[in-house]
Design an enzyme around this catalytic site. Structure first.
Site, PDB file in Angstrom:
ATOM      1  N   GLY A   1       0.601  -1.164  -0.143  1.00  0.00           N
ATOM      2  CA  GLY A   1       0.228  -0.098   0.066  1.00  0.00           C
ATOM      3  C   GLY A   1       0.761   1.128   0.324  1.00  0.00           C
ATOM      4  O   GLY A   1       0.547   1.929  -0.631  1.00  0.00           O
ATOM      5  N   ALA A   2       1.737   1.258   0.820  1.00  0.00           N
ATOM      6  CA  ALA A   2       2.407   2.653   0.555  1.00  0.00           C
ATOM      7  C   ALA A   2       3.634   2.485   2.163  1.00  0.00           C
ATOM      8  O   ALA A   2       3.578   0.985   2.665  1.00  0.00           O
ATOM      9  CB  ALA A   2       1.604   3.365   1.402  1.00  0.00           C
ATOM     10  N   MET A   3       4.718   2.916   2.458  1.00  0.00           N
ATOM     11  CA  MET A   3       5.944   3.086   3.172  1.00  0.00           C
ATOM     12  C   MET A   3       6.246   4.142   3.944  1.00  0.00           C
ATOM     13  O   MET A   3       6.441   5.033   3.072  1.00  0.00           O
ATOM     14  CB  MET A   3       6.955   2.439   2.535  1.00  0.00           C
TER      15      MET A   3
ATOM     16  N   GLU B   1       0.920   6.232   7.493  1.00  0.00           N
ATOM     17  CA  GLU B   1       1.872   6.564   6.768  1.00  0.00           C
ATOM     18  C   GLU B   1       2.378   7.453   7.986  1.00  0.00           C
ATOM     19  O   GLU B   1       3.645   6.720   8.702  1.00  0.00           O
ATOM     20  CB  GLU B   1       1.942   6.154   6.014  1.00  0.00           C
TER      21      GLU B   1
ATOM     22  N   GLU C   1       2.954  -1.851  13.243  1.00  0.00           N
ATOM     23  CA  GLU C   1       2.268  -2.160  12.505  1.00  0.00           C
ATOM     24  C   GLU C   1       0.636  -2.327  13.542  1.00  0.00           C
ATOM     25  O   GLU C   1      -0.042  -1.734  12.979  1.00  0.00           O
ATOM     26  CB  GLU C   1       2.486  -3.548  11.220  1.00  0.00           C
TER      27      GLU C   1
HETATM   28  N1  ARG Z   1       5.284  -0.670   7.292  1.00  0.00           N
HETATM   29  C1  ARG Z   1       4.586  -0.682   5.798  1.00  0.00           C
HETATM   30  C2  ARG Z   1       3.162  -0.069   5.814  1.00  0.00           C
HETATM   31  O1  ARG Z   1       2.423  -1.041   6.437  1.00  0.00           O
HETATM   32  C3  ARG Z   1       4.441  -1.532   4.465  1.00  0.00           C
HETATM   33  C4  ARG Z   1       5.996  -2.168   3.926  1.00  0.00           C
HETATM   34  C5  ARG Z   1       5.494  -3.842   3.420  1.00  0.00           C
HETATM   35  N2  ARG Z   1       6.811  -4.120   3.066  1.00  0.00           N
HETATM   36  C6  ARG Z   1       7.155  -5.229   2.802  1.00  0.00           C
HETATM   37  N3  ARG Z   1       8.110  -5.465   2.048  1.00  0.00           N
HETATM   38  N4  ARG Z   1       5.579  -6.811   2.453  1.00  0.00           N
HETATM   39  O2  ARG Z   1       3.071   0.711   6.387  1.00  0.00           O
HETATM   40 ZN    ZN Z   2       2.118  -0.147   8.957  1.00  0.00          ZN
END
Ligand code: ARG
Ligand code: ZN
Length: 878
Positions: free
Chosen positions: A268-270, A305, A327
């Site tokens: 979704g996003a980072m 985010e 998370e």
């Molecule tokens: N930290 C990100 C979020 O939940 C998701 C990143 C997922 N990356 C992955 N390689 N699975 O906001």
């Molecule tokens: Zn997250």
């Protein structure tokens, strides 16, 4: 073909690195197929005992160009460098620097991890282990360093150069067509939060002033021409920043906050520090191309985010086992935000639907794992509904148990103690224990024991004694690696509803601990006796879904129908409707009697006609359980086709019985004025399109004039796609023309075209698999674009229960073949799609056999599997 079997990583093996690494200076010379990265890192032995130990850094598909130590070239026999590791054999015994130069090929990076290209721009994704695809590094979250990044690229093609932190310097490189920018991030961070963007992008900007008066520049970068579609995201960002100040007392901590939307993104996003990178699906919206669901999704993800800046970035994770620390907590925070911005009960229902649809099946099948796993082979496979959604439920339960004040004290202490650190779940729990003098050791089992607890409750009224007794029993089924479970702490919010619909007071209680409207279970079997109960109540249990458990009660369908009318808790009103409808669908699917049907139809009518109810709530309460819901409640010997047919039958019966009610509602909800994505307007549209699908189901006329008119007159995507769904799924006369009209209208807008693929992939028609296969040949289909692959193939396997589970096994074979194809370019995407097999053991025996054979065909295929796909396939088969 199995790849060499990787050793699993275990939580119990955690050890700090022998060297500290607290400063990094990066230089990127960006060239699409040959980018040169120089990384100067500052190292020192962590303890005197560590001095002289080999320094082992992570890499992944890297090519070493050169390496210097303390400014001097290293002799070739002092180190080893492979594509996946750099080892300095005998480092100095005191602090030293290493300058490592690597060469990478972003253009050919189809895994979308590390530095890659999307629509001609450069971007990065480093979580979880992508930084090692850029340079050799201690690529683990407990290494917190201060980063300075210099980016150099051709100026005309890449006018925008973005990095983490604050901008420091920028300029042209004289005598060349290149320019550079230098960014400095003062906040120590792990490598997974590193980011870089270079491209030709448009931008919208806004000024923000924090509560303490610090100015911040907010920018959202998008492909040129999409600037107008970023206004909603900017609005969401500003509201998120204000909310975090108001509710958690947390302010932003840099001079700029940049968001970049890219069209090729695995997730979704980072939350990269100061430079969030988003799947453009979660940034771009306008009424013409985005639905109400999209608008709300954007609000959620932008907030999520942004909230990571404190829960994830300022306090990060010691290791990837602690993923839920950031998370689960951040999902909790984004849920709270949406609840405050919109309707809390509606949000609760939506969140529980997601939990039950995604997390319960995961936890009830071979991929089940604890919220904090203790072993993994491929961390990318643990970005799951369990870590995210169940992780959030655990935080909600902490708040329920400690109360709002206790929760606030614990959160404050957590930030005070751990700001700037890489923390663990133990640290998190300890903050609540110390802040409130509470022992949460039994509660902590929620983090380590997997599986969904089953809670059985029986109530009994004693008229002479004026007592009401609840007998509550919990048990948790065995899950992979965990045969025996200990009882959980389960907070059960409840009410005793009197015959006239009010919550009854009790004079006292004995047995399990009761605090007001909360029962706190701690044992496998407990009883509560309530005294002073003047009339037989209907117990409303697990109000607000106060714990992530499967509840079974001795309530009759009349009791559920009573709660559907009268419960003070909107969540349980919704749940009661779902419970009755699920039972009816199951009965229909087995050809059994449905004595509760007419009372259920009456109750649905009462909800539809209740003017006191919010329309968004009504839309949810009038929705029937999905085929997946019914399959999950059945739990075994599932026949998806029988469920699908039963589901359609029940929908038709509701449509016929409530026809005039729905007709009136449909007309009364006709849109007026211009489109607005606010919660109330969205609720009106949701209810109106709900009635549309019932009205259509009840019609025998296959030209469906109402639905066609809805489609043709729609002035927004929400209405247009809702109508198109009905037209295509019911194969209304002329549905192909409607698909064509949609295509002509939206062919230049990728996010709208995803919906065109999705509508066709979810059709219950018998030839849907053939349609899906044909659509992969359509010029608009792109195997390299994750959104498009998910829209067509991901949707078919995850959301078309009936056709994916076709009795000839064709859906399974197709999934296996497709996963093998995708795996060669994008393992993360392939593994994600393969998750569709997670409930295969719950199927009836014929389908089970076919699904198993398809899984085995993946393991045995004549190609090297990624660790991602191999891990999912193996665990599914275990
Ligand atoms: N930290 C990100 C979020 O939940 C998701 C990143 C997922 N990356 C992955 N390689 N699975 O906001
Ligand atoms: Zn997250």
């Amino acid at each position: 073909m199995r790849s060499e079997n990787a050793e699993p990583i275990r939580l119990e093996d955690y050890t700090p690195t022998p060297y500290t690494l607290d400063r990094v200076e990066l230089n990127f010379n960006l060239v699409p197929d040959a980018t040169i990265v120089t990384s100067k890192i500052y190292l020192a032995p962590r303890t005197p005992e560590d001095a002289g130990k080999p320094l082992v850094l992570d890499g992944d598909e890297l090519e070493l160009v050169s390496v210097e130590m303390n400014g001097r070239a290293l002799s070739a026999d002092s180190y080893d460098a492979t594509a996946s590791q750099f080892t300095l054999k005998t480092p100095p015994e005191t602090a030293f620097s290493l300058e490592i130069t690597t060469k990478i090929n972003p253009q050919e990076n189809t895994k979308l991890m590390g530095l890659y290209r999307s629509s001609g721009n450069f971007c990065t994704q480093c979580e979880a282990e992508g930084f090692r695809r850029i340079t050799y590094f201690y690529d683990r979250p407990d290494i917190l360093a201060v980063y300075t990044t210099r980016i150099e690229a051709e100026k005309k093609a890449y006018p925008v150069l973005l990095g983490n932190g604050n901008p420091k310097e920028a300029g042209d490189i004289e005598g060349t067509d290149r320019h550079f920018a230098i960014w400095h991030d003062p906040h120590p961070k792990p490598a997974y939060l590193f980011a870089l963007v270079a491209g030709d992008l448009g931008c919208i900007s806004q000024k923000f002033t924090t509560a303490s008066g610090k100015p911040v520049d907010l920018n959202i970068y998008v492909e040129h021409g999409n600037e107008d579609r970023a206004d909603w995201s900017m609005d969401c960002l500003v509201r998120s920043m204000q909310w975090d100040e108001k509710v958690f007392g947390l302010e932003y901590d840099l001079d700029v906050f940049n968001i970049v939307a890219v069209s090729d993104f695995n997730m979704g996003a980072m939350e990269n520090k100061g430079l969030n990178i988003f799947n453009d699906k979660y940034i771009l919206a306008d009424p013409e191309t985005a639905t109400d669901v999209d608008y709300e999704g954007i609000e959620t993800v932008v907030a999520h985010e942004y909230f990571h800046n404190w829960t994830g970035n300022r306090i990060t994770c010691r290791d990837w086992f602690q993923l839920c620390l950031k998370e689960g907590l951040t999902v909790f925070r984004d849920h709270e935000f949406t609840s405050d911005e919109r309707s809390r009960p509606v949000k609760r229902i939506a969140d529980v639907k997601v939990l039950k649809n995604h997390q319960f099946p995961e936890d009830g099948g071979p991929l089940s794992h604890p919220v904090r796993p203790e072993v993994y082979k491929e961390i990318n496979n643990f970005y799951t509904a369990t870590v995210y959604e169940k992780g959030s439920e655990l935080v909600t339960m902490i708040k329920t148990i400690l109360g709002a004040d206790g929760f606030k004290k614990g959160m404050d202490l957590y930030f005070e103690r751990h700001d700037g650190e890489a923390a663990t779940i133990e640290d998190f729990i300890k903050s609540f224990e110390d802040a409130t003098q509470t022992n949460l050791s039994q509660f902590a089992l929620w983090y380590s024991q997997s599986g969904t607890p089953q809670l059985n409750v029986a109530g009994e009224y004693n008229e002479q004694a004026k007592t009401f007794t609840l007998k509550l029993e919990q048990s948790t089924p065995p899950t992979p690696g965990q045969d025996i479970k200990r009882p959980f702490t389960i907070p059960v919010r409840f009410g005793l509803v009197s015959p006239n619909g009010e919550d009854m007071a009790y004079s006292s209680s004995e047995g399990a601990e009761v605090r007001g409207d909360l029962i706190l279970l701690t044992e496998a079997s407990q009883t509560v006796v309530f005294h002073g109960i003047g009339a037989k109540p209907v117990p409303s249990l697990l109000r607000e879904f106060s714990a992530p458990v499967k509840l079974a009660t001795n309530l009759s369908s009349d009791d559920h129908l009573f709660l559907m009318h009268h419960d003070n808790d909107p969540f349980n009103r919704w749940q009661s409707a779902q419970t009755v409808a699920t039972d009816l669908t199951i009965a229909l699917s087995k050809g059994a009697e449905t004595p509760a049907l007419s009372a259920f139809l009456e109750a649905m009518k009462a909800i539809a006609e209740d003017d006191a109810l919010d329309n968004a709530f009504k839309a949810l309460a009038l929705a029937l359980p999905s085929e997946g819901d019914v399959a999950r409640e059945l739990g075994n010997n599932v026949d998806p086709e029988a469920i699908s047919i039963a589901h359609l039958t029940l929908r038709q019966k509701v449509g016929e019985a409530l026809y005039s009610t729905f007709q009136k509602l449909y007309e009364s909800l006709a849109p007026s004025g211009t489109f607005s994505p606010d919660a109330k307007s969205a609720g009106n549209r949701a209810l109106r399109t709900r009635t549309l699908s019932y009205l259509n189901a009840a019609q025998s006329d296959n030209s469906a004039p109402l639905t066609r008119a809805h489609f043709e007159t729609a002035d927004n995507m929400t209405d247009r796609i809702a109508a198109l769904n009905v037209l295509v799924h019911e194969r209304v006369d002329g549905y192909k023309d409607a698909l064509d009209a949609f295509y002509q209208r939206h062919k230049d807008t990728a996010l709208a075209m995803d919906k065109w693929f999705m509508v066709q992939a979810t059709s219950p028609a018998e030839d849907t698999l053939d349609t899906v296969k044909a659509l992969t040949e359509h010029p608009a289909f792109a195997w390299g674009n994750p959104n498009r692959v998910r829209a067509l193939i991901g949707t078919f396997v995850a959301a078309n229960q009936r056709r994916f589970n076709a009795l000839d096994g064709s859906g399974y074979t197709y999934l296996a073949q497709t996963v093998l194809k995708i795996d060669q370019n994008n393992p993360q995407l392939a593994a994600r799609i393969l998750n569709a097999f997670r409930s295969w053991r719950a199927l009836e025996p014929t389908r089970q056999g076919l699904a198993k054979a398809a899984l085995e065909s993946i393991i045995e295929a004549d190609q090297k599997l990624s660790p991602d796909v191999q891990d999912i396939a193996e665990r599914c088969l275990q």
